[in-house]
Design a protein around this motif. Sequence first.
Motif, PDB file in Angstrom:
ATOM      1  N   TYR A  69      -1.747  -1.162  -3.973  1.00 13.74           N
ATOM      2  CA  TYR A  69      -2.682  -0.041  -3.912  1.00 13.74           C
ATOM      3  C   TYR A  69      -1.865   1.255  -3.869  1.00 13.74           C
ATOM      4  O   TYR A  69      -0.938   1.363  -3.055  1.00 13.74           O
ATOM      5  CB  TYR A  69      -3.542  -0.107  -2.651  1.00 13.74           C
ATOM      6  CG  TYR A  69      -4.406  -1.352  -2.547  1.00 13.74           C
ATOM      7  CD1 TYR A  69      -5.618  -1.437  -3.237  1.00 13.74           C
ATOM      8  CD2 TYR A  69      -4.011  -2.434  -1.752  1.00 13.74           C
ATOM      9  CE1 TYR A  69      -6.414  -2.578  -3.129  1.00 13.74           C
ATOM     10  CE2 TYR A  69      -4.794  -3.566  -1.648  1.00 13.74           C
ATOM     11  CZ  TYR A  69      -5.995  -3.636  -2.338  1.00 13.74           C
ATOM     12  OH  TYR A  69      -6.776  -4.750  -2.232  1.00 13.74           O
ATOM     13  N   VAL A  70      -2.211   2.211  -4.699  1.00 17.32           N
ATOM     14  CA  VAL A  70      -1.496   3.488  -4.715  1.00 17.32           C
ATOM     15  C   VAL A  70      -2.520   4.630  -4.711  1.00 17.32           C
ATOM     16  O   VAL A  70      -3.468   4.620  -5.513  1.00 17.32           O
ATOM     17  CB  VAL A  70      -0.588   3.628  -5.964  1.00 17.32           C
ATOM     18  CG1 VAL A  70       0.218   4.927  -5.887  1.00 17.32           C
ATOM     19  CG2 VAL A  70       0.359   2.440  -6.081  1.00 17.32           C
ATOM     20  N   ALA A  71      -2.302   5.587  -3.806  1.00 15.81           N
ATOM     21  CA  ALA A  71      -3.222   6.735  -3.735  1.00 15.81           C
ATOM     22  C   ALA A  71      -2.761   7.874  -4.649  1.00 15.81           C
ATOM     23  O   ALA A  71      -3.587   8.606  -5.193  1.00 15.81           O
ATOM     24  CB  ALA A  71      -3.324   7.235  -2.296  1.00 15.81           C
ATOM     25  N   VAL A  99       0.853  -1.184   0.000  1.00 16.75           N
ATOM     26  CA  VAL A  99       0.000   0.000   0.000  1.00 16.75           C
ATOM     27  C   VAL A  99       0.890   1.235   0.000  1.00 16.75           C
ATOM     28  O   VAL A  99       1.769   1.368   0.860  1.00 16.75           O
ATOM     29  CB  VAL A  99      -0.913   0.015   1.257  1.00 16.75           C
ATOM     30  CG1 VAL A  99      -1.784   1.278   1.252  1.00 16.75           C
ATOM     31  CG2 VAL A  99      -1.769  -1.232   1.305  1.00 16.75           C
ATOM     32  N   CYS A 136       0.641   5.280   0.068  1.00 18.11           N
ATOM     33  CA  CYS A 136      -0.271   6.421   0.246  1.00 18.11           C
ATOM     34  C   CYS A 136       0.172   7.631  -0.576  1.00 18.11           C
ATOM     35  O   CYS A 136      -0.631   8.520  -0.856  1.00 18.11           O
ATOM     36  CB  CYS A 136      -0.362   6.793   1.726  1.00 18.11           C
ATOM     37  SG  CYS A 136      -0.981   5.426   2.736  1.00 18.11           S
ATOM     38  N   PHE A 140      -7.585   5.263  -3.448  1.00 25.68           N
ATOM     39  CA  PHE A 140      -6.548   4.357  -3.973  1.00 25.68           C
ATOM     40  C   PHE A 140      -6.995   3.681  -5.270  1.00 25.68           C
ATOM     41  O   PHE A 140      -8.179   3.451  -5.496  1.00 25.68           O
ATOM     42  CB  PHE A 140      -6.237   3.271  -2.937  1.00 25.68           C
ATOM     43  CG  PHE A 140      -5.422   3.756  -1.769  1.00 25.68           C
ATOM     44  CD1 PHE A 140      -4.061   3.537  -1.717  1.00 25.68           C
ATOM     45  CD2 PHE A 140      -6.031   4.438  -0.710  1.00 25.68           C
ATOM     46  CE1 PHE A 140      -3.308   3.976  -0.629  1.00 25.68           C
ATOM     47  CE2 PHE A 140      -5.297   4.887   0.373  1.00 25.68           C
ATOM     48  CZ  PHE A 140      -3.920   4.647   0.418  1.00 25.68           C
ATOM     49  N   ARG A 141      -6.008   3.391  -6.092  1.00 21.88           N
ATOM     50  CA  ARG A 141      -6.221   2.528  -7.264  1.00 21.88           C
ATOM     51  C   ARG A 141      -5.476   1.213  -7.047  1.00 21.88           C
ATOM     52  O   ARG A 141      -4.489   1.174  -6.327  1.00 21.88           O
ATOM     53  CB  ARG A 141      -5.716   3.226  -8.524  1.00 21.88           C
ATOM     54  CG  ARG A 141      -6.676   4.292  -9.042  1.00 21.88           C
ATOM     55  CD  ARG A 141      -6.041   5.135 -10.109  1.00 21.88           C
ATOM     56  NE  ARG A 141      -4.964   5.936  -9.547  1.00 21.88           N
ATOM     57  CZ  ARG A 141      -3.974   6.450 -10.260  1.00 21.88           C
ATOM     58  NH1 ARG A 141      -3.901   6.228 -11.537  1.00 21.88           N
ATOM     59  NH2 ARG A 141      -3.038   7.172  -9.673  1.00 21.88           N
ATOM     60  N   ARG A 142      -5.984   0.177  -7.678  1.00 23.81           N
ATOM     61  CA  ARG A 142      -5.410  -1.163  -7.467  1.00 23.81           C
ATOM     62  C   ARG A 142      -4.646  -1.614  -8.716  1.00 23.81           C
ATOM     63  O   ARG A 142      -5.104  -1.398  -9.845  1.00 23.81           O
ATOM     64  CB  ARG A 142      -6.534  -2.163  -7.179  1.00 23.81           C
ATOM     65  CG  ARG A 142      -6.052  -3.604  -6.976  1.00 23.81           C
ATOM     66  CD  ARG A 142      -7.166  -4.488  -6.439  1.00 23.81           C
ATOM     67  NE  ARG A 142      -8.161  -4.833  -7.437  1.00 23.81           N
ATOM     68  CZ  ARG A 142      -8.187  -5.992  -8.113  1.00 23.81           C
ATOM     69  NH1 ARG A 142      -7.260  -6.895  -7.893  1.00 23.81           N
ATOM     70  NH2 ARG A 142      -9.134  -6.231  -8.995  1.00 23.81           N
TER      71      ARG A 142
END
Lengths: 223, 445
Positions: free
Chosen positions: A162-164, A143, A145, A203-205
């Motif tokens: 996951y990246v914000a 993850v 952020c 977030f995008r996956r």
Amino acid sequence: MTEFDLSRDSVRALNQGLHDSAEGRWLVSHPDGRHCIAVGLDAPVDVAIKGHVGYYCAGMNKRANITIDGSAGPGVAENIMSGTVRVLGNVSHCAGASGHGGLLVVEGDASARCGISMKGSDIVVAGSVGHMSAFMAQTGRLVVCGDAGDHLGDSIYEAVIYVAGRVGELGADCVEKEMTPEHRQGLADLLSAAGVEADPDSFRRYGSARKLYNFNIDHASDY
Amino acid sequence: MFGPARGTDMSKPNSLRPSATFPLEVLAEIHRAADQGIYEIRGFGTKRSLPNFDDLLFLGASMSRYPLEGYREKCATDVTLGTRFAKRPVELKIPITIAGMSFGALGAHAKEAIGRAASQIGTSTTTGDGGMTEEERQSSETLIYQVLPSRYGLNPDDVRRADALEIVVGQGAKPGGGGMLLGQKITERVAQMRDLPEGIDQRSACRHPDWTGPDDLEIKIQELREITDWQIPIYLKIGATRVDYDVALSVKAGADVIVLDGMQGGTAATQDVFIEQVGIPTLPALRMAVETLKELGMHRKVQLIVSGGIRTGSDIAKALAMGADAVSIGSAAMVALGCNKPVHLEDYRALGTEPGYCHHCHTGRCPVGVTTQDPELEARLMPEQGARLLRNYLTTLTLEIQTLARACGKSHVLNLEPEDMVALTIEASAMAGVPLAGTRWIPGA
């Protein structure tokens, strides 16, 4: 509480003491960038390290909870099996490399190849990660952020990213995937466990396109 | 007017004269590549002819040397590995260890058979990519645990119950390359041990994930020593290329033992072009390693295990005479278990090969049950039977080494020395650093 001053005694003595401990709390002072601090622990001990550490701090950690009140050098929590490793500062490259389980939390930024070859562990980075993060990541969750550098998830297997923030160029076989309610809930739970405040909806996956799982000559140019 | 090219077969008419540039095997490979559009992947090891230990001979004792009585006078074979830093060095009864071969490349029966044989004879065996199985830990009295770039199955519990660790930097069959286990060999158990889905091609990395050079490696070794409380030795395995640099850097990084794998070393699956075109043969690699260790004053202090194409007791005796502390066998151990044995001919033919030529380890359809996970094929090699075969082979090798050592007047096989040998060819003389037979000449010395 056992207090251990690394300006007066050796890393060897510290690690031996930690290996001989079945439980308890340890406070380690004056790490001053020394390498291999608190490696190979296999007991539910709490270790607080006050200051910056060098290479491989908390390597192969099992069951212990280790907090680094500073920044960490390369390979922090490499091959972590279980327990939690929390870094209040930044970490150098290869953080959490090949981790099989447990949780690594980085409250600052992580350099290149964060989560390389991860095999089931969770990594939560409150800041950004460098290039080639999650390279050949097999299972587990990374993850981010903040932002992620180029070649994110290169040759990724079943791990989930996951990246914000912004994402550079994706690596070979890594694609953006749908963020389902289940993923959103799992991410929210993970952020909560990590004690990191972030909106799961932001977030995008990313994960594997699975085009390179078995060699196909038509995909040779994807490598 | 020009004469015929060198090597031209003038006995044949022009219409049937083969091309030296495009011989039949090259034509066939170009045709195959044009059909399939991909390089050939195969197992086993190099098939090309290379200078090797057969090109050396021993000078038995005579007037100026005093031989030992065969069968009667003691010729010891024990060796201790990892004396530099480890509190518990590895003590072996014979200077022959079993090389790392993965569970996945080999079946569980083969791994258990190897463990049993090694334990019965008093030597070590080695895990491989994919981690340690319970069967091999239980059957192996002395088990070396490999730390590979893939880190498949690597965990601290197995690190702590190993008798030594072996950090694999490279492999003789493919220095600079990673492993490859094709999807047809990835069963549920293999997949689970490696944290990967069933049936996919597994590409083991060619670089370690958390260190990138000798300075990092030094700290990595320190980490593993800390995790194991400095109890067990740490080996470093390198594929033979720039051996002098790599040996010096291994010593600097803090290795207890260097495992040097020449290009004749085997593999479960790699590109043919890698197997045949990368690395240097075991013979010059061994000489370079010993020279470097001597220059550093570390010969016999950092022990040297050499592997890659070791087949006979004479190969081993010659390697020891050149300065190795022990050898490691992989392919030869598989052959002892039945690899390429002329049985189950129909299964060899189903793979498009014949006994004696098979290199189809990568397919998972091993006719003799060694490199397979298929229960029906694996049943052809029961662990007890395999252990007996390998034990007999190891015993034979040991007797052959002792025979040669006694003939040279040595009461311990490690007392063999380069002075006990000559070379049959100029190439072998230059590579091994022993004089050409009948001369005092060593090219390049």
